[in-house]
Write a protein that holds these residues in place. Structure first.
Motif, short mmCIF file in Angstrom:
data_model
loop_
_atom_site.label_atom_id
_atom_site.label_comp_id
_atom_site.label_asym_id
_atom_site.label_seq_id
_atom_site.Cartn_x
_atom_site.Cartn_y
_atom_site.Cartn_z
N TRP A 88 0.83 -1.20 0.00
CA TRP A 88 0.00 0.00 0.00
C TRP A 88 0.87 1.26 0.00
O TRP A 88 0.63 2.21 -0.75
CB TRP A 88 -0.93 -0.01 1.22
CG TRP A 88 -1.98 1.05 1.19
CD1 TRP A 88 -3.20 0.98 0.62
CD2 TRP A 88 -1.88 2.37 1.76
NE1 TRP A 88 -3.88 2.17 0.80
CE2 TRP A 88 -3.09 3.04 1.51
CE3 TRP A 88 -0.90 3.04 2.48
CZ2 TRP A 88 -3.33 4.33 1.92
CZ3 TRP A 88 -1.14 4.34 2.90
CH2 TRP A 88 -2.35 4.98 2.61
N LEU A 89 1.94 1.26 0.84
CA LEU A 89 2.84 2.42 0.90
C LEU A 89 3.57 2.63 -0.43
O LEU A 89 3.74 3.77 -0.89
CB LEU A 89 3.85 2.26 2.04
CG LEU A 89 3.25 2.39 3.44
CD1 LEU A 89 4.27 1.95 4.49
CD2 LEU A 89 2.79 3.81 3.70
N LYS A 90 3.99 1.55 -1.06
CA LYS A 90 4.64 1.65 -2.38
C LYS A 90 3.67 2.23 -3.40
O LYS A 90 4.04 3.06 -4.24
CB LYS A 90 5.16 0.29 -2.84
CG LYS A 90 6.39 -0.17 -2.10
CD LYS A 90 6.85 -1.52 -2.63
CE LYS A 90 8.09 -2.00 -1.90
NZ LYS A 90 8.53 -3.32 -2.41
N ALA A 91 2.43 1.76 -3.34
CA ALA A 91 1.41 2.27 -4.25
C ALA A 91 1.20 3.77 -4.02
O ALA A 91 1.03 4.54 -4.98
CB ALA A 91 0.10 1.51 -4.08
N MET A 92 1.22 4.20 -2.77
CA MET A 92 1.05 5.63 -2.46
C MET A 92 2.23 6.45 -2.98
O MET A 92 2.05 7.57 -3.46
CB MET A 92 0.86 5.85 -0.95
CG MET A 92 -0.51 5.42 -0.45
SD MET A 92 -1.89 6.20 -1.34
CE MET A 92 -1.70 7.91 -0.88
N ASP A 93 3.45 5.91 -2.88
CA ASP A 93 4.62 6.61 -3.43
C ASP A 93 4.47 6.78 -4.95
O ASP A 93 4.72 7.86 -5.49
CB ASP A 93 5.91 5.84 -3.13
CG ASP A 93 6.36 5.99 -1.69
OD1 ASP A 93 5.87 6.91 -1.00
OD2 ASP A 93 7.22 5.19 -1.25
N ALA A 94 4.05 5.70 -5.61
CA ALA A 94 3.85 5.76 -7.06
C ALA A 94 2.73 6.74 -7.39
O ALA A 94 2.82 7.51 -8.36
CB ALA A 94 3.53 4.37 -7.60
#
Length: 129
Positions: A88-94
């Motif tokens: 989820w955090l990686k998706a938010m960074d992207a």
């Protein structure tokens, strides 16, 4: 008291050629030089306002569509696990990087649109002989 006396005068210096052009435009528009200058200033400020509306509208359309897709994707991530939270955090960074890219594209597109005053040049096909 007359409204004219309530407005502070503002001395304006300009090149003689510009004054002559404005004076000619004023005559063609049936206005005084003063009224022509005010009308042109008002028009330029109104255009800035419409440019802001253009950018806001475009940004709303492009980013709203992206945000909907992003929200749908985030809902599919299981955040009840550590792996899911990391995903989820990686998706938010992207997501954040993509929003910045889209904002940049909106600004560029609006600038190009303004350059052509909403009428991009027509590219004509070359004639082959």
């Amino acid at each position: 008291m007359n409204d004219r006396h309530q407005i502070k005068p503002y001395p304006l210096r300009m090149q003689e050629e510009l004054r002559e052009r404005l004076d000619a435009a004023a005559g063609a528009n049936g206005r005084s030089l003063h009224a022509e200058i005010l009308a042109r200033l008002e028009s330029s400020l109104s255009k800035e306002s419409s440019d802001d509306l253009l950018t806001t509208f475009l940004r709303d359309q492009v980013i709203e569509e992206f945000e909907q897709k992003q929200n749908d994707a985030l809902k599919k991530i299981n955040t009840s696990t550590v792996e899911g939270m990391v995903q989820w955090l990686k998706a938010m960074d992207a997501y954040t990087a993509e929003i910045e890219r889209l904002n940049s594209m909106v600004e560029e597109a609006a600038a190009i649109y303004r350059k052509y005053d909403g009428n991009p040049p027509i590219k004509r096909k070359k004639k082959t002989t």
